[in-house]
Write an enzyme that holds these catalytic residues in place. Sequence first.
Site, mmCIF file in Angstrom:
data_model
loop_
_atom_site.group_PDB
_atom_site.id
_atom_site.type_symbol
_atom_site.label_atom_id
_atom_site.label_comp_id
_atom_site.label_asym_id
_atom_site.label_seq_id
_atom_site.Cartn_x
_atom_site.Cartn_y
_atom_site.Cartn_z
ATOM 1 N N SER A 188 -43.662 -19.730 1.987
ATOM 2 C CA SER A 188 -44.432 -20.953 2.214
ATOM 3 C C SER A 188 -44.189 -21.950 1.077
ATOM 4 O O SER A 188 -43.067 -22.377 0.856
ATOM 5 C CB SER A 188 -45.918 -20.603 2.363
ATOM 6 O OG SER A 188 -46.657 -21.699 2.833
ATOM 7 N N ASP A 264 -45.494 -18.190 13.817
ATOM 8 C CA ASP A 264 -46.106 -18.984 12.743
ATOM 9 C C ASP A 264 -46.788 -20.206 13.349
ATOM 10 O O ASP A 264 -46.136 -21.064 13.952
ATOM 11 C CB ASP A 264 -45.027 -19.417 11.753
ATOM 12 C CG ASP A 264 -45.597 -20.007 10.470
ATOM 13 O OD1 ASP A 264 -46.762 -20.454 10.490
ATOM 14 O OD2 ASP A 264 -44.881 -20.019 9.459
ATOM 15 N N HIS A 294 -47.452 -16.723 10.063
ATOM 16 C CA HIS A 294 -47.167 -17.340 8.769
ATOM 17 C C HIS A 294 -47.428 -16.384 7.609
ATOM 18 O O HIS A 294 -46.680 -16.377 6.634
ATOM 19 C CB HIS A 294 -48.027 -18.593 8.599
ATOM 20 C CG HIS A 294 -47.704 -19.373 7.360
ATOM 21 N ND1 HIS A 294 -46.542 -20.089 7.217
ATOM 22 C CD2 HIS A 294 -48.383 -19.531 6.183
ATOM 23 C CE1 HIS A 294 -46.514 -20.672 6.025
ATOM 24 N NE2 HIS A 294 -47.611 -20.334 5.379
#
Length: 341
Positions: A188, A264, A294
């Site tokens: 991320s 995600d 995610h």
Amino acid sequence: MKEVGIALPKSRGVGVGVVGAFLLCFIFYYFYGGYMTLALFAAILLLIFYYAQDLLLYHPDLPTNSRIFVPMPTMHNLPNITVNIKTTDADVTLHAFWISQPEERCKSVPTLLYFHGNAGNMGHRMQNVWGIYHNLHCNILMVEYRGYGLSTGVPTERGLCSDARAAIDYLHTRHDLDHSQLILFGRSLGGAVVIDVAADTVYGQKLMCTIVENTFTSIRDMAVELVHPSMKYIPNVLYKNKYCSLQKISKCSVPFLFISGLADNLVPPRMMRALYTKCGSEIKRTLEFPGGSHNDTWIVDGYYQAIAGFLAELQQQPSPLQKPPEKSNVWVELEHKIIDV
């Protein structure tokens, strides 16, 4: 640990600032009229938008007490020492965990630098790190960004990227590892930090490879995705945090592995595909896991085995010095050219 998207700021200081701004506009309108007040109001809105962005992006205090309590690797039976890393750009001390393989293997296995997402602290990722340690059999340096966990300072884009470089510099001071087998891993927000380092002509040469997981193309693109499509009309200069990974990744030459969870619902998988397509490396691979979201792509079956396969492929690749020259004897060719003349 769940990563957090754009959320409303909870700072009481921001609320007081907004109320004060509106009061200032009212006083300004009373003395100077509508047009001047409108200009002032627009300027205040821009300032609020600019300076509130850090509160919208960085969440070091979620969940509660994340700045106080950092789960230790020993809670998962991982051998470790706590290290403090000084950065060069400011008086900041980074809190980190050094998790090494047994002494007889420590110097021969890869070393992975782990950079987490935008919420919580590095201790919240220990289950994933346990899997990396036992499945990939590498040393691990877990780094806590400035302003996160027990690290000092305040998080900024430039600061987080400096933290990653400071971590690499620290590893080069250690003599119990192979410096030619450094791996950067970022999930991320951590992926954006990793791409910035890999695009650096100096630090990129120090890496064996880079792994990014469920990361984004830029903050502006994420604002369009999470807030409103009209955010694309806001000039990029007004974004305090840009993380323009799509632009930077074309400059990367280090081998890249892109890991994407197709379930995600925060970072669209198409952003990972765009990064893969734009990546300038000659050696790049992508892994897509249909059931990965995610935050938990790492729990999908085959995750660690796929990464291990990529690392094994790299280790079988000959280094540039091992590649045979295209011409076995350049001087013979030159002599023939001289005779022909």
